[in-house]
Design an enzyme around this catalytic site. Sequence first.
Site, short mmCIF file in Angstrom:
data_model
loop_
_atom_site.label_atom_id
_atom_site.label_comp_id
_atom_site.label_asym_id
_atom_site.label_seq_id
_atom_site.Cartn_x
_atom_site.Cartn_y
_atom_site.Cartn_z
N THR A 11 -7.19 -81.71 36.91
CA THR A 11 -6.43 -80.51 36.58
C THR A 11 -5.34 -80.25 37.63
O THR A 11 -5.46 -80.68 38.78
CB THR A 11 -7.39 -79.29 36.44
N ALA A 12 -4.28 -79.57 37.19
CA ALA A 12 -3.14 -79.35 38.09
C ALA A 12 -3.59 -78.70 39.40
O ALA A 12 -3.10 -79.06 40.47
CB ALA A 12 -2.10 -78.48 37.40
N VAL B 117 -22.08 -119.81 53.17
CA VAL B 117 -21.37 -120.23 51.95
C VAL B 117 -22.34 -120.90 50.98
O VAL B 117 -22.37 -120.59 49.78
CB VAL B 117 -20.21 -121.19 52.30
N PRO C 97 -30.21 -129.34 57.68
CA PRO C 97 -31.09 -129.37 58.85
C PRO C 97 -31.59 -127.96 59.20
O PRO C 97 -32.69 -127.79 59.69
CB PRO C 97 -30.20 -129.93 59.96
N ASP D 180 -6.54 -81.30 32.76
CA ASP D 180 -7.84 -81.40 32.12
C ASP D 180 -7.80 -80.64 30.79
O ASP D 180 -7.25 -79.54 30.73
CB ASP D 180 -8.91 -80.78 33.04
N LYS E 162 4.88 -78.34 23.46
CA LYS E 162 4.66 -76.90 23.67
C LYS E 162 5.30 -76.51 24.98
O LYS E 162 5.17 -77.19 25.97
CB LYS E 162 3.16 -76.64 23.82
N GLY F 285 -2.08 -82.59 29.26
CA GLY F 285 -1.80 -82.60 30.70
C GLY F 285 -3.03 -82.08 31.44
O GLY F 285 -3.78 -81.26 30.90
N ASP G 277 1.89 -83.67 24.19
CA ASP G 277 2.88 -82.61 24.37
C ASP G 277 3.64 -82.82 25.66
O ASP G 277 3.43 -83.81 26.36
CB ASP G 277 2.25 -81.21 24.26
N PRO H 37 -2.02 -84.44 36.18
CA PRO H 37 -0.76 -83.69 36.29
C PRO H 37 0.50 -84.55 36.20
O PRO H 37 1.60 -84.01 36.25
CB PRO H 37 -0.86 -83.04 37.66
N MET I 209 0.76 -71.34 34.72
CA MET I 209 1.71 -70.67 33.83
C MET I 209 2.11 -69.30 34.39
O MET I 209 2.19 -68.32 33.65
CB MET I 209 1.10 -70.49 32.43
#
Length: 471
Positions: free
Chosen positions: A329-330, A23, A43, A301, A268, A299, A246, A223, A381
């Site tokens: 990314t998803a 310490v 000491p 990347d 979108k 959303g 979006d 995501p 998609m």
Amino acid sequence: MEYLPIFADLKQRPCLIVGGGEVAWRKTRMLLKAGAAVRVVAPELNKEFQALVADGKVVHLANAFEPEHLDGVFLAIAATDCREVNALVYQSANQRQVLVNVVDDTPRCSFIVPSIVDRSPLIVAISSSGKAPVLARLVREKLEALLPQHLGSMARIAGGFRDRLKQSLGSVTERRKFWERAFSGRFAELIAAGKEQQAAEELEQSIHQSTPQGEIALIGCGPGDAGLLTLRALQLMQQADVVLYDYLVSDEVMELVRRDAELVCVGKRAGHHSVPQAETNRLLVHYAQQGKRVVRLKGGDPFIFGRGGEELEVAAEAGIPFQVVPGITAAAGATAYAGIPLTHRDYAQSAMFITGHCRPDGDELDWSTLARGRQTLVIYMGLMKASHIQQQLLEHQRGADTPVAIIERGTQKQQKVLTGELHQLAELAEGAASPSLIVVGEVVKLSETLHWFGTQDQASEPSSQAVVGLV
Ligand code: SAH
């Protein structure tokens, strides 16, 4: 207020440490960092202490503490495991009006040492006034995460520019406004990007600018689970003047945007684009040209099926400075939360990401490559094209029993995972809603043992008779 926080200049000042263990050593290290002239009484000294003494960085004054050791000392710290010695140090220091701290004994402290977030020369000190040190430490951890490392460089460069600014801007109010703009504007961004020279030049130029230079940050938000945001994303979201977002950006993430920022939805959805891309591009440039810090939230990347490249091309053409913050990314996030490793030495040596939603004039995909075995195919998609995807993969010799998964709203509380075999893909897709990711490949089987997120019984069974597993 139980204590007055002050920042003491310890350079070359004599400070006494009583104790030679772990310490005492940690306290010594802290004092040395602040440039103190440390002398130690104990000491026995541990190895680290012995090395410091050998190097002449610390003076070993004596073995046993005597009150006289405090003469001429600026402050003292007692860190022995002997109550009597600690008490004597406290008492003798008080008699001499020397600041004293007995470690872990708040009543015997005339000063206490705060938790520190060190972005020197910027330093944040946190204390619970000795009441709840663990709470102070937790607060410190939060601040550590929130305050970027480059704040130190920012403070240093600003410090070097203060006199110069005084010559140019006479009033205190003008200078305050200048710094407010600099610390949250282009100057700060350049430092964050490691361009210190350019940052210094930016300060010089911005003295003469009446409106600040606007800029765009294109940010990947992952995501959905807000915990997957990067620190950089969070910092920029909290400095934004205008935020364009979006529907893929989750509510949880939107909660973290600066309260005063103007929010613009450029929503979108496959099939119905509420704001055409050209209009989004125009808005980005429009706000930045007004000198605003524009944040474009995406959303996942921004550079993976996000049209981020197109938006930046427009910014570059208009000469607006921009930066990009990658996101999860998803394909990475949703599969991780579904317990599907994208690659695995036994099942898949590669992974391919494709979109089911190509430009109307786009090339037909190379299905013979996509249908290869021992690889994972991830389709963004893809719901509306599921039947076509199934048919093409089968035609190109991917096995009808290849495992497939559809992950709906991956990483979010509502995550739903439908699994089956390739010949069932179109049927599975009928039971899924957007946003959903299709995964084709042997690795999907691993989700039976590796799924860990979400519950099994939230999703409804697909209407068909297909054998599907819900994980
Ligand atoms: N830039 C984004 C992808 C945008 S394209 C990224 O890197 O993730 C939109 C598609 O991404 C959706 O149709 C869906 O296929 C996928 N997607 C995005 N978020 C998702 C989520 N939380 N769960 C499942 N799929 C998701």
